[in-house]
Write an enzyme that holds these catalytic residues in place. Structure first.
Site, mmCIF file in Angstrom:
data_model
loop_
_atom_site.group_PDB
_atom_site.id
_atom_site.type_symbol
_atom_site.label_atom_id
_atom_site.label_comp_id
_atom_site.label_asym_id
_atom_site.label_seq_id
_atom_site.Cartn_x
_atom_site.Cartn_y
_atom_site.Cartn_z
ATOM 1 N N GLN A 10 0.508 -1.149 -0.081
ATOM 2 C CA GLN A 10 -0.155 -0.414 -0.403
ATOM 3 C C GLN A 10 0.577 1.399 -0.515
ATOM 4 O OE1 GLN A 10 -3.063 -1.321 3.101
ATOM 5 N NE2 GLN A 10 -3.843 0.741 2.335
ATOM 6 N N SER A 90 4.376 -6.362 3.302
ATOM 7 C CA SER A 90 2.850 -6.803 3.531
ATOM 8 C C SER A 90 1.810 -7.047 2.572
ATOM 9 C CB SER A 90 2.556 -5.058 3.690
ATOM 10 O OG SER A 90 1.892 -5.366 4.642
ATOM 11 N N LEU A 91 1.511 -6.413 1.864
ATOM 12 C CA LEU A 91 0.150 -6.890 1.149
ATOM 13 C C LEU A 91 0.399 -7.288 -0.626
ATOM 14 C CD1 LEU A 91 -2.343 -6.595 -1.207
ATOM 15 C CD2 LEU A 91 -1.462 -4.498 -1.481
ATOM 16 N N ARG A 115 -9.128 -8.500 3.463
ATOM 17 C CA ARG A 115 -7.906 -8.265 4.700
ATOM 18 C C ARG A 115 -7.919 -6.698 5.065
ATOM 19 N NH1 ARG A 115 -2.227 -6.248 3.330
ATOM 20 N NH2 ARG A 115 -1.065 -7.278 4.569
ATOM 21 N N HIS A 200 0.860 -3.779 10.842
ATOM 22 C CA HIS A 200 1.961 -4.017 12.150
ATOM 23 C C HIS A 200 2.498 -3.796 12.948
ATOM 24 C CE1 HIS A 200 2.464 -6.347 7.465
ATOM 25 N NE2 HIS A 200 2.430 -4.721 6.879
ATOM 26 N N GLN A 249 2.016 -12.136 9.985
ATOM 27 C CA GLN A 249 1.982 -10.411 8.918
ATOM 28 C C GLN A 249 1.670 -9.402 9.064
ATOM 29 O OE1 GLN A 249 1.227 -9.064 5.414
ATOM 30 N NE2 GLN A 249 2.679 -9.741 4.848
#
Length: 314
Positions: A10, A90-91, A115, A200, A249
């Site tokens: 993102q 991440s994503l 998510r 996170h 994660q």
């Protein structure tokens, strides 16, 4: 030559993402069609036309980035450029799993949309925050975040991006206090990030729990090539571990610098960022200037990258 495909998270979304690729290679409209069937709305309209405020909402940005990234990576593979490793920030780890054959495009788009919703719901708007801390290493920053958390203001290290760039995440007050203390400890700057939540961090545990339920319902297959996971910075190959790491994660730090160093240690000398922007390309260069970095996000960058690699790869 050993090659890794890397996939952005993102923040890399932009209006017009993947539009030129789909116009030039219309068969990839099928990726958008199957995703829209799962999502129940036109993600392609948001990707191509915006508005940016709507596209940036976490539950829209996540499937949009996954689709843009997997279209770019699929075109590379169609041109005979195959990765030895895949990894995403991440994503972006979900984009990596789609390209490794672990998730289908349809399931990937659907699960990252959920998510995004779970992450959005975990902490009310305005209560969480993130900040980039520049010029202070993790060994000096962690005691700062631990001290602030012990005072009742939750804040943790969220992204270990590259030398001199670490992101912290937590309550708005916790991030504010930790940012001030980090500067006292020697950080050059503390830059508040424009984000919709404290990603996170431990505040995302409710989202992780909901995501865990969703992931049990999603069909997964063993990856065709190793996927370097954010949580461990190590290659992972079995589905059970992949599922658990995706849950972890959400509330664990993204170990991006370690992930890149691990791939270099395994022999990777060329990285291709697949998808909009060049954030990861910049981070890789800061981690190790000796490696080759390309980015593919439109027909021109695709052609340039294919031409640069063709002699060695095909």
């Amino acid at each position: 030559m050993k090659l890794a495909f890397i996939f952005p998270g993102q923040g890399s979304q932009s209006v017009g993402m993947a539009k030129e690729l789909v116009e030039e290679y219309p068969k990839y409209q099928k990726y958008l069609d199957v995703a829209e069937e799962a999502l129940g709305y036109s993600i392609s309209n948001l990707m191509f036309n915006g508005p940016i405020e709507e596209l940036t909402k976490t539950y829209h940005a996540q499937p949009a980035l996954l689709l843009s990234s997997t279209i770019a990576a699929s075109l590379l593979m169609e041109n005979g450029i195959e990765p030895d490793y895949v990894a995403g920030h991440s994503l972006g780890e979900y984009s990596a799993l789609v390209m490794a054959g672990t998730l289908s495009v349809k399931d990937g788009a659907a699960v990252v949309n959920k998510r995004g919703k779970f992450m959005n719901e975990a902490v009310p708007a305005g209560e969480g925050a993130m900040a980039a801390i520049l010029g202070l290493d993790a060994e000096k920053l962690k005691p700062v975040t631990d001290a602030v958390t012990e005072q009742g203001h939750s804040v943790q290290i969220a992204n270990l991006n590259c030398p001199g760039q670490i992101v912290i995440s937590g309550t708005a007050e916790g991030v504010d206090k930790a940012s001030a203390l980090a500067k006292e400890a020697g950080a050059k700057r503390a830059i508040p990030l424009t984000v919709s939540g404290p990603f996170h961090s431990s505040l995302m545990r409710p989202a992780a729990a909901k995501l865990g339920v969703e992931l049990t319902l999603v069909s997964m297959h063993p990856p065709k090539m190793p996927v370097v996971a954010n949580v461990t910075a190590l290659p992972v190959g079995d589905v059970r571990t992949i599922r658990q790491l995706l849950i972890d994660q959400v509330s664990s730090p993204v170990r991006w610098e370690d992930s890149v160093r691990q791939m270099i240690e395994l022999g990777v000398d060329t990285f291709i960022e697949c998808g909009p922007g060049n954030v990861l390309s910049g981070l890789v260069r800061k981690i190790d200037r000796s490696v080759t970095v390309h980015s593919v996000f439109d027909p021109a960058s695709l052609e340039k990258t294919v031409q640069a690699l063709k002699g060695e790869t095909i």
